[in-house]
Scaffold this motif. Structure first.
Motif, short mmCIF file in Angstrom:
data_model
loop_
_atom_site.label_atom_id
_atom_site.label_comp_id
_atom_site.label_asym_id
_atom_site.label_seq_id
_atom_site.Cartn_x
_atom_site.Cartn_y
_atom_site.Cartn_z
N ASN A 10 0.84 -1.21 0.00
CA ASN A 10 0.00 0.00 0.00
C ASN A 10 0.87 1.25 0.00
O ASN A 10 0.62 2.22 -0.73
CB ASN A 10 -0.90 0.04 1.24
CG ASN A 10 -2.04 -0.96 1.22
OD1 ASN A 10 -2.77 -1.08 2.19
ND2 ASN A 10 -2.21 -1.68 0.13
N LYS A 11 1.89 1.23 0.86
CA LYS A 11 2.76 2.41 0.98
C LYS A 11 3.55 2.64 -0.31
O LYS A 11 3.73 3.78 -0.75
CB LYS A 11 3.69 2.24 2.17
CG LYS A 11 4.12 3.56 2.78
CD LYS A 11 4.52 3.43 4.24
CE LYS A 11 5.59 2.40 4.42
NZ LYS A 11 6.28 2.53 5.72
N LEU A 12 4.04 1.56 -0.90
CA LEU A 12 4.75 1.69 -2.17
C LEU A 12 3.85 2.32 -3.23
O LEU A 12 4.26 3.21 -3.97
CB LEU A 12 5.23 0.31 -2.64
CG LEU A 12 5.86 0.26 -4.04
CD1 LEU A 12 7.13 1.10 -4.11
CD2 LEU A 12 6.14 -1.19 -4.45
N PHE A 13 2.61 1.86 -3.28
CA PHE A 13 1.65 2.43 -4.23
C PHE A 13 1.44 3.92 -3.98
O PHE A 13 1.51 4.74 -4.90
CB PHE A 13 0.32 1.68 -4.13
CG PHE A 13 -0.80 2.28 -4.93
CD1 PHE A 13 -0.96 1.99 -6.28
CD2 PHE A 13 -1.71 3.15 -4.34
CE1 PHE A 13 -1.99 2.56 -7.02
CE2 PHE A 13 -2.75 3.72 -5.06
CZ PHE A 13 -2.88 3.43 -6.40
N ASP A 14 1.18 4.29 -2.72
CA ASP A 14 0.92 5.69 -2.39
C ASP A 14 2.11 6.59 -2.76
O ASP A 14 1.93 7.66 -3.33
CB ASP A 14 0.65 5.84 -0.88
CG ASP A 14 -0.68 5.25 -0.46
OD1 ASP A 14 -1.57 5.12 -1.33
OD2 ASP A 14 -0.83 4.92 0.72
N GLU A 15 3.31 6.14 -2.41
CA GLU A 15 4.49 6.96 -2.67
C GLU A 15 4.76 7.06 -4.17
O GLU A 15 5.19 8.12 -4.67
CB GLU A 15 5.69 6.37 -1.94
CG GLU A 15 5.58 6.53 -0.42
CD GLU A 15 6.59 5.71 0.34
OE1 GLU A 15 7.42 5.01 -0.29
OE2 GLU A 15 6.55 5.74 1.60
N THR A 16 4.48 5.97 -4.91
CA THR A 16 4.68 6.01 -6.36
C THR A 16 3.69 6.99 -7.01
O THR A 16 4.09 7.82 -7.83
CB THR A 16 4.48 4.60 -6.96
OG1 THR A 16 5.42 3.71 -6.36
CG2 THR A 16 4.69 4.62 -8.47
N ILE A 17 2.42 6.90 -6.63
CA ILE A 17 1.40 7.79 -7.20
C ILE A 17 1.73 9.25 -6.88
O ILE A 17 1.66 10.13 -7.75
CB ILE A 17 0.00 7.42 -6.66
CG1 ILE A 17 -0.49 6.11 -7.29
CG2 ILE A 17 -1.00 8.54 -6.92
CD1 ILE A 17 -0.83 6.19 -8.77
N ALA A 18 2.08 9.52 -5.62
CA ALA A 18 2.36 10.91 -5.22
C ALA A 18 3.58 11.47 -5.95
O ALA A 18 3.68 12.68 -6.16
CB ALA A 18 2.55 11.00 -3.71
N GLY A 19 4.51 10.59 -6.33
CA GLY A 19 5.74 11.06 -6.97
C GLY A 19 5.69 11.09 -8.49
O GLY A 19 6.67 11.51 -9.13
N LEU A 20 4.57 10.70 -9.11
CA LEU A 20 4.49 10.69 -10.56
C LEU A 20 4.52 12.09 -11.14
O LEU A 20 3.94 13.02 -10.56
CB LEU A 20 3.22 9.98 -11.03
CG LEU A 20 3.12 8.47 -10.82
CD1 LEU A 20 1.77 7.95 -11.30
CD2 LEU A 20 4.25 7.73 -11.53
N ALA A 21 5.16 12.24 -12.28
CA ALA A 21 5.17 13.51 -13.02
C ALA A 21 4.62 13.24 -14.42
O ALA A 21 4.96 12.24 -15.05
CB ALA A 21 6.58 14.08 -13.10
N PHE A 22 3.74 14.15 -14.88
CA PHE A 22 3.07 13.98 -16.17
C PHE A 22 3.45 15.15 -17.07
O PHE A 22 3.29 16.32 -16.70
CB PHE A 22 1.55 13.94 -15.97
CG PHE A 22 1.10 12.81 -15.08
CD1 PHE A 22 0.70 11.60 -15.60
CD2 PHE A 22 1.10 12.97 -13.69
CE1 PHE A 22 0.30 10.57 -14.77
CE2 PHE A 22 0.70 11.94 -12.86
CZ PHE A 22 0.30 10.72 -13.40
N ASP A 23 3.98 14.83 -18.24
CA ASP A 23 4.42 15.85 -19.18
C ASP A 23 3.24 16.27 -20.05
O ASP A 23 2.78 15.51 -20.91
CB ASP A 23 5.55 15.29 -20.05
CG ASP A 23 6.12 16.34 -21.02
OD1 ASP A 23 5.56 17.44 -21.09
OD2 ASP A 23 7.13 16.03 -21.69
#
Length: 610
Positions: free
Chosen positions: A188-201
């Motif tokens: 769950n934590k890995l998912f949350d941190e990945t989503i929060a850290g995504l950047a969209f061009d």
């Protein structure tokens, strides 16, 4: 019983971007009602107490529950409840700090450390539920009949005993408890941190997920398309990771369910919700049968309004051509929701007021903050906290009304105490969706003309379709995902195909699906945090639609009955809670009544075309 620390905090989509326009002073959380700081002496004191008391509790009661008198069993449960509350306070504080800044390594470490310590401290308590469930039924019934104060806990004890056929040996249950911190919670934590850290061009600009999702509601169709394609590109690039998260969690669940001999992947959720599988199936079937009358019909209308033969995925939440682009400042949003609540009953507005004045809402979008919105009840001797990502869209006002409804519900239910205040998910959406409906009706009454009324009606229909149709499609996707995972590892393409198998069916023939949309399952947190949670939204919307119809009919004493229902928390079954209103969710026709309200709104929209 409730876990001695909060379940993962599910999020709810919120509108995303204010376009740089001022919103007013957005409130931040004041978490000092939990603890003043991570190094607060009160926190150290509570952790020390928990370590000592959990060990003492096990020493006093393990192996002895079946022999306790009713009075001694009541004392035992009271001690357990205090432990539950102390542990819940610690984890609420750690969790809320983390969700404010999920990319902050110190906050992530603090949450992990607290979870590790609470798990270690509470491992000696695992015996309680297992041993309690071994008490013979006749002895259990006699104890409940003997002591009224003990019998007050019967609803939560009955829910615990419902797991009796599925519990494992004491050693295995302790093993699962100990390994939970490196199992689902870690993923769950890995998912949350990945989503929060995504950047969209997007056209050369790097945006976070909130701002990119917001583009899907922009008036400019080119911007909507750019946002959708940026989402697809970034999700596609990280798809192996998201597939790994889902494969691992689904497999872990399958292993646990198999050992527990649970008949279906959904059964643990139904048991937790205290709802019969056939009731959920009746809801699911009623909604799927209504797809042509609801979503297919509405989106055909929307295509006509937009002047399009076919809708693309970036048109699903597009504003209508006649809709005014407007930002709702925070003070105005507060006024709208407060007046809507007060119009129902002044007490409801009074219960909502401290959220605005006492630091119980964290409203602004911030770097690293979790996306979406939620209301977290913390523990029964503190108060709930609401998280928003408020950026001034009219739908943000509805999100505020929704989460405040949760907050009001949680405040009222707190009087039941820690073990009985937690409301099953099927009823947890009642006050939130009711709060939305009150706010919608208030805004509809104030509409300045038919065009404004049409926009509001269309927005409400879209919200209801998102809450009912879309969530049942999500539920079907999850059912297919967990069933397919039982047969073996799923590739990203396998999961994509399952996602697309429910999209056309639920949205209708007017839609075309761009390349890349098949990856949009990847960012939805409910699938990760709370498997099969999503049907609760549809359950809550259908229930509230039926409930609101009773309110509109002018049923005497409705407000008092409504507050009594919220105060009950988890102390009553949904059948008992709805009986005073003359409603019964076990009747298949009940769901058609709720869906009929959505259909009636679409009727009104079609009539405006004439």
């Amino acid at each position: 019983m409730r876990l001695p620390f909060p379940a993962p905090l599910p999020t709810r989509d919120a509108a995303k971007d204010a376009g740089g326009k001022p919103l007013g002073d957005l409130p931040d959380w004041d978490l000092s009602d939990l603890y003043r700081a991570p190094d607060a002496p009160e926190l150290t004191r509570d952790l020390d107490w928990l370590e000592t008391e959990c060990a003492a509790f096990a020493a006093d009661y393990e192996g002895k529950l079946a022999e306790l008198s009713a009075a001694d069993l009541l004392a035992c449960i009271t001690r357990y409840e205090i432990i539950d509350m102390k542990a819940g306070r610690v984890m609420s504080y750690a969790g809320l700090r983390y969700y404010q800044q999920t990319t902050n390594p110190e906050r992530a470490k603090f949450m992990s450390d607290m979870q590790d310590r609470i798990t270690t401290f509470t491992t000696p308590l695992v015996f309680f539920g297992l041993e309690f469930n071994r008490i013979p039924d006749d002895r259990y019934d006699a104890l409940m009949a003997e002591n009224a104060d003990l019998a007050r806990y019967k609803p939560v004890l009955d829910r615990m005993r419902a797991m009796k056929p599925y519990q494992l040996s004491d050693e295995l249950e302790k093993f699962l408890h100990d390994t939970s911190v490196v199992g689902a919670s870690a993923w769950n934590k890995l998912f949350d941190e990945t989503i929060a850290g995504l950047a969209f061009d997007v056209d050369g600009e790097s945006l976070g997920i909130e701002s990119t999702l917001n583009l899907l509601t922009d008036q400019d169709r080119a911007k909507r398309e750019a946002g959708a394609r940026a989402l697809a590109e970034t999700f596609g690039a990280r798809l192996p990771l998201f597939a790994r998260v889902h494969n691992t969690l689904a497999k872990e669940k399958e292993i646990t369910d198999r050992w527990r001999k649970l008949p279906t992947p959904q059964m643990s959720r139904h048991l937790a919700n205290h709802v019969e599988p056939e009731v959920v199936e009746a809801l699911r079937n009623a909604v799927v049968a209504a797809y042509p009358r609801l979503s297919h019909r509405y989106y055909a209308l929307k295509a006509k309004w937009l002047g399009l033969d076919k809708l693309q995925v970036w048109d699903r939440n597009a504003p209508l051509p006649m809709e005014e682009t407007r930002i709702v400042g925070w003070d105005e949003a507060r006024r709208i929701v407060t007046e809507a609540y007060a119009g129902f009953d002044p007490k409801m507005a009074e219960l909502a007021e401290p959220f605005f004045t006492d630091g119980w809402i964290d409203a602004g979008v911030k770097e690293g903050k979790a996306p979406g919105a939620f209301a977290h009840p913390t523990v029964s001797d503190v108060h709930p906290y609401v998280m928003l990502n408020y950026l001034g869209k009219p739908r943000d006002v509805m999100t505020l009304a929704h989460e405040l409804g949760h907050g009001v519900h949680q405040r009222l239910a707190a009087g039941q105490g820690e073990l009985l205040s937690s409301t099953p998910l099927t009823l947890a959406e009642t006050a939130s969706v009711f709060g939305e409906m009150l706010t919608f009706r208030k805004m509809l009454e104030g509409a300045k003309d038919d065009a404004a009324r049409k926009v509001l009606l269309a927005g409400k229909v879209e919200d209801m379709i998102n809450t009912v149709v879309r969530q049942i499609a999500f539920y079907d996707f999850e059912c297919k995902l967990h069933e397919a995972r039982r047969a073996g590892e799923l590739t990203p393409d396998d999961i994509n195909a399952l996602w697309m198998s429910v999209q056309g069916e639920s949205l209708g023939p007017v839609f075309e699906f761009m390349e890349g949309y098949e990856t949009f399952w990847a960012y939805i947190p409910h699938f990760v945090h709370s498997p099969f949670y999503v049907y609760a939204y549809a359950f809550g919307d259908g229930l509230v639609n039926a409930l609101y119809a009773v309110y509109e009919e002018g049923a005497p004493g409705f407000q008092e009955k409504y507050f009594d229902m919220l105060k009950a928390g988890g102390s009553k079954h949904h059948k008992a809670l709805l009986a005073p209103f003359g409603l019964d969710a076990t009747d298949p026709a009940f769901w058609d009544k709720g869906l009929g309200m959505i259909e009636g709104f679409i009727d009104q929209l079609e009539a405006m075309e004439d």
